[in-house]
Design a protein around this motif. Structure first.
Motif, PDB file in Angstrom:
ATOM      1  N   SER A 184       4.846   6.685  -5.242  1.00 49.21           N
ATOM      2  CA  SER A 184       3.161   6.435  -4.869  1.00 49.21           C
ATOM      3  C   SER A 184       2.758   4.756  -5.313  1.00 49.21           C
ATOM      4  O   SER A 184       3.610   4.545  -6.240  1.00 49.21           O
TER       5      SER A 184
ATOM      6  N   TYR B 228      -0.587   3.142  -6.753  1.00 49.98           N
ATOM      7  CA  TYR B 228      -1.933   3.551  -7.232  1.00 49.98           C
ATOM      8  C   TYR B 228      -2.883   2.393  -7.169  1.00 49.98           C
ATOM      9  O   TYR B 228      -2.779   1.273  -7.512  1.00 49.98           O
TER      10      TYR B 228
ATOM     11  N   ALA C 262      -6.656   2.914   0.016  1.00 50.15           N
ATOM     12  CA  ALA C 262      -5.831   4.035  -0.085  1.00 50.15           C
ATOM     13  C   ALA C 262      -5.657   4.619   1.200  1.00 50.15           C
ATOM     14  O   ALA C 262      -4.953   4.745   1.856  1.00 50.15           O
ATOM     15  N   GLU C 263      -6.984   4.893   1.829  1.00 55.75           N
ATOM     16  CA  GLU C 263      -6.993   5.610   3.268  1.00 55.75           C
ATOM     17  C   GLU C 263      -6.374   4.562   4.329  1.00 55.75           C
ATOM     18  O   GLU C 263      -5.722   5.412   5.305  1.00 55.75           O
TER      19      GLU C 263
ATOM     20  N   LYS D 230      -2.809   5.178   3.855  1.00 52.54           N
ATOM     21  CA  LYS D 230      -2.362   6.352   4.242  1.00 52.54           C
ATOM     22  C   LYS D 230      -2.263   6.631   5.497  1.00 52.54           C
ATOM     23  O   LYS D 230      -1.466   7.145   6.497  1.00 52.54           O
TER      24      LYS D 230
ATOM     25  N   GLY E 132       0.762   5.388   7.057  1.00 46.61           N
ATOM     26  CA  GLY E 132       1.945   6.309   6.667  1.00 46.61           C
ATOM     27  C   GLY E 132       2.671   6.171   5.471  1.00 46.61           C
ATOM     28  O   GLY E 132       3.624   6.532   4.909  1.00 46.61           O
ATOM     29  N   GLU E 133       1.964   5.414   4.539  1.00 45.42           N
ATOM     30  CA  GLU E 133       2.334   5.011   3.272  1.00 45.42           C
ATOM     31  C   GLU E 133       1.465   5.999   2.101  1.00 45.42           C
ATOM     32  O   GLU E 133       0.442   6.352   2.351  1.00 45.42           O
ATOM     33  N   ASP E 134       2.220   6.165   1.165  1.00 41.01           N
ATOM     34  CA  ASP E 134       1.719   6.897  -0.154  1.00 41.01           C
ATOM     35  C   ASP E 134       0.899   6.319  -0.966  1.00 41.01           C
ATOM     36  O   ASP E 134       1.601   5.519  -1.870  1.00 41.01           O
ATOM     37  N   TYR E 135      -0.256   5.951  -0.841  1.00 40.55           N
ATOM     38  CA  TYR E 135      -1.237   5.313  -1.602  1.00 40.55           C
ATOM     39  C   TYR E 135      -2.350   6.292  -2.333  1.00 40.55           C
ATOM     40  O   TYR E 135      -2.939   7.298  -1.670  1.00 40.55           O
ATOM     41  N   ILE E 136      -2.515   6.318  -3.519  1.00 41.60           N
ATOM     42  CA  ILE E 136      -3.536   6.978  -4.159  1.00 41.60           C
ATOM     43  C   ILE E 136      -4.630   6.241  -4.883  1.00 41.60           C
ATOM     44  O   ILE E 136      -4.194   5.326  -5.592  1.00 41.60           O
TER      45      ILE E 136
ATOM     46  N   LYS F 248       4.471   2.233 -13.088  1.00 38.46           N
ATOM     47  CA  LYS F 248       3.617   2.494 -11.892  1.00 38.46           C
ATOM     48  C   LYS F 248       3.504   1.499 -10.849  1.00 38.46           C
ATOM     49  O   LYS F 248       3.622   0.190 -11.222  1.00 38.46           O
TER      50      LYS F 248
END
Ligand code: MG
Ligand code: MG
Ligand code: MG
Length: 306
Positions: A2, A4, A23-24, A27, A30-34, A66
Motif C-alpha cells: 500500500s 499511504y 487516494a481515490e 484507487k 487500480g492502485e492501492d492507496y490509503i 512505508k
C-alpha cells in the motif's frame, strides 16, 4: 504494498481532503492507496468531513517501512517522522519545493495555485477520472479554505475555475454560504486551550539554521480572541522554549483583510524589519496580510537571509 497518502502536520482541510482525493484518484486507476492524516482534524476539517459524509482518514505519524505519497507539503519538518526510513513515491503540492529528497524518480506535481485541491482537479481531468460528488465537495471546501474564499493573494484563476466545476459535481450551489459555515467552525475559539489554538494551523520552518514557528488563526473578527491574548502569548513562549528562535501567531481578520501578528523572538527587531512595521507590545497590525505562504514566510526568509 500500500501507499499511504498524507498531508502535513497540524493538518488543515486541504491536507486531509487532498489525501482523500488523491487516494481515490489512484484507487480509480487500480492502485492501492490509503488516505491518512498526520494529527487530529481541526474543527473546520471535522465540519467538512461531516458535511460530505466522509470518515476521518487513518492516522499516520511515522513513515518507517512505508511507501508514502505527500500532499500539500514537501518539507521534512512537516512530514511524517522517519521519512528517510520509508520511501516517498509521490508529491502533489502547491507550496515552494521543500527539502524532501528521493533515491528514485517519483511522480512530482506542484503548481503555483491556491490549493492542492486545484492541482488534484487538474490531475483528475488529465487522467479522465470522474470525481465522486462527496470528494468534489471536499476539494471545493479545501479551495475555499486555502484561498480564504478567493481573497488570499495565493488565489489564481485556476482555483476559481476548479471551484466552478467542482460545485456542479458536488451539487453545492452557495459557495459563500459554505465558506461562512467553515469560518464559523474554524474560528470557534471559546473554551479551547491556548496551545490547541496555536497548534491548530501551525508550521515550523528552518530559517538559515534557526527554527521559526508560524501559526495562523483565521477569524471573523479580532474581538474573538481579545481576552485570550495573554494566554496565547503564554503558549507561544512555551513553544519557543522548545528550541525555537521565534514563534509568530497570525491573527488574521478575514473580513478586514489583515493580520495582527503576535511575536516572541530572540531578535524582535529582525521580525519587525521583515514586515517593515513596529511591534506595539507583542503584536503589530499588518494590513492586507492573509497568507502565511505567500506573505509571511517569504518576508521572513528575506530578513533571515535565506
Ligand atoms: Mg495546508
Ligand atoms: Mg494547501
Ligand atoms: Mg492554510
Amino acid at each position: 504494498m500500500s501507499v499511504y497518502v498524507v498531508g502535513h502536520k497540524s493538518p488543515d482541510t486541504d491536507s486531509v481532503t487532498a489525501a482523500i482525493a488523491y487516494a481515490e484518484l489512484m484507487k480509480a486507476k487500480g492502485e492501492d492507496y490509503i488516505a491518512c492524516i498526520n494529527g487530529d482534524p481541526n474543527p473546520e476539517t471535522k465540519m467538512v468531513l461531516d458535511k460530505f459524509g466522509a470518515a476521518a482518514p487513518t492516522k499516520l505519524s511515522d513513515a518507517t517501512g512505508k511507501k508514502i505519497a505527500l500532499v500539500d507539503h514537501s518539507d521534512l519538518a512537516q512530514a511524517p517522522d522517519n521519512l528517510s526510513a520509508g520511501e516517498v513515491v509521490a508529491v502533489v503540492d502547491h507550496h515552494k519545493i521543500g527539502d524532501v529528497t528521493t533515491n528514485n524518480p517519483i511522480f512530482f506535481c506542484a503548481m503555483p495555485v491556491g490549493c492542492t485541491g486545484t492541482v488534484l482537479k487538474v490531475l483528475y481531468d488529465l487522467e479522465g477520472v470522474k470525481i465522486q460528488p462527496s470528494v468534489a465537495g471536499m476539494m471545493l471546501a479545501a479551495i475555499l479554505s486555502d484561498t480564504v474564499n478567493f481573497k488570499s493573494p495565493t488565489c489564481t484563476d485556476a482555483d476559481k475555475k476548479a471551484v466552478a466545476e467542482l460545485k456542479t459535481i458536488a451539487g453545492v450551489t452557495d459557495t459563500d454560504g459554505l465558506f461562512m459555515e467553515m469560518l464559523k467552525a474554524k474560528s470557534a475559539v471559546a473554551g479551547v486551550p491556548p496551545m490547541d489554538l496555536l497548534d491548530r494551523d501551525y508550521k515550523d520552518f528552518d530559517m538559515k539554521g534557526k527554527k521559526v514557528g508560524v501559526g495562523q488563526l483565521e477569524l471573523a473578527a479580532l474581538d474573538q480572541v481579545a481576552d485570550m491574548r495573554d494566554a496565547l502569548m503564554g503558549a507561544m513562549k512555551e513553544k519557543k522554549a522548545g528550541g525555537r528562535h521565534s514563534v509568530l501567531l497570525m491573527l488574521t481578520d478575514v473580513v478586514k483583510e489583515g493580520t495582527d501578528l503576535m511575536v516572541i523572538s530572540d531578535e524582535p527587531a529582525l521580525i519587525e524589519s521583515a514586515f517593515n512595521s513596529k511591534l506595539a507590545g507583542n503584536s503589530m497590525w499588518i494590513p492586507g496580510m492573509m497568507s502565511r505562504k505567500k506573505q509571511t514566510i517569504p518576508n521572513l526568509q528575506k530578513a533571515f537571509g535565506c
